[in-house]
Design a protein around this motif. Structure first.
Motif, PDB file in Angstrom:
ATOM      1  N   TYR A  11       0.842  -1.192   0.000  1.00 13.58           N
ATOM      2  CA  TYR A  11       0.000   0.000   0.000  1.00 13.58           C
ATOM      3  C   TYR A  11       0.881   1.246   0.000  1.00 13.58           C
ATOM      4  O   TYR A  11       1.838   1.328   0.757  1.00 13.58           O
ATOM      5  CB  TYR A  11      -0.911   0.017   1.227  1.00 13.58           C
ATOM      6  N   ALA A  13       1.974   5.174   0.783  1.00 15.75           N
ATOM      7  CA  ALA A  13       1.774   6.044   1.946  1.00 15.75           C
ATOM      8  C   ALA A  13       0.484   6.824   1.739  1.00 15.75           C
ATOM      9  O   ALA A  13       0.169   7.238   0.619  1.00 15.75           O
ATOM     10  CB  ALA A  13       2.946   6.985   2.103  1.00 15.75           C
ATOM     11  N   LEU A  14      -0.248   7.011   2.794  1.00 15.60           N
ATOM     12  CA  LEU A  14      -1.553   7.663   2.688  1.00 15.60           C
ATOM     13  C   LEU A  14      -1.439   9.073   2.111  1.00 15.60           C
ATOM     14  O   LEU A  14      -2.259   9.479   1.296  1.00 15.60           O
ATOM     15  CB  LEU A  14      -2.229   7.698   4.054  1.00 15.60           C
ATOM     16  N   GLU A  17      -1.180   9.082  -1.722  1.00  8.81           N
ATOM     17  CA  GLU A  17      -2.267   8.440  -2.471  1.00  8.81           C
ATOM     18  C   GLU A  17      -2.885   9.449  -3.431  1.00  8.81           C
ATOM     19  O   GLU A  17      -3.230  10.560  -3.039  1.00  8.81           O
ATOM     20  CB  GLU A  17      -3.326   7.912  -1.509  1.00  8.81           C
ATOM     21  N   CYS A  26      -7.515  -1.662   1.362  1.00 15.00           N
ATOM     22  CA  CYS A  26      -6.561  -0.561   1.486  1.00 15.00           C
ATOM     23  C   CYS A  26      -6.959   0.358   2.647  1.00 15.00           C
ATOM     24  O   CYS A  26      -6.123   0.736   3.465  1.00 15.00           O
ATOM     25  CB  CYS A  26      -6.506   0.199   0.175  1.00 15.00           C
ATOM     26  N   TRP A  30      -4.871   1.157   6.357  1.00 19.89           N
ATOM     27  CA  TRP A  30      -4.532   2.473   6.892  1.00 19.89           C
ATOM     28  C   TRP A  30      -5.194   2.735   8.238  1.00 19.89           C
ATOM     29  O   TRP A  30      -4.635   3.409   9.089  1.00 19.89           O
ATOM     30  CB  TRP A  30      -4.904   3.562   5.916  1.00 19.89           C
ATOM     31  N   ASN A  32      -5.979   0.439  10.401  1.00 19.04           N
ATOM     32  CA  ASN A  32      -5.607  -0.631  11.330  1.00 19.04           C
ATOM     33  C   ASN A  32      -6.844  -1.360  11.863  1.00 19.04           C
ATOM     34  O   ASN A  32      -6.978  -1.600  13.062  1.00 19.04           O
ATOM     35  CB  ASN A  32      -4.752  -0.081  12.479  1.00 19.04           C
TER      36      ASN A  32
END
Length: 74
Positions: A11, A13-14, A17, A26, A30, A32
């Motif tokens: 994935y 990094a947020l 994105e 996904c 992010w 958790n």
């Protein structure tokens, strides 16, 4: 291999994105959370963020995920 055990390299990094919405696996990574938790939020419409439905699939807003994570950090 479940979404929670996939390596983080799978994935992006947020903050990097580029999509406006991401699939359940996904978003769950992010946040958790287990993907089933997000599906439950969508089904009962009681979660902290709401997905959109695209041809029967859930798409989670990246800006909503960012807002939720910032609220948890504050």
């Amino acid at each position: 291999m479940s979404a929670m055990t996939k390596p983080a390299a799978h994935y992006p990094a947020l903050v990097s994105e580029t999509r406006t919405h991401v699939p359940t696996a996904c978003a769950a990574f992010w946040l958790n959370r287990a993907p089933q938790t997000l599906r439950s939020w969508a089904c009962f419409e009681n979660g902290p963020i709401r997905p959109i439905r695209v041809q029967g699939r859930l798409a989670w807003p990246v800006d909503g995920i960012l807002r939720l994570l910032k609220m948890e950090c504050a």
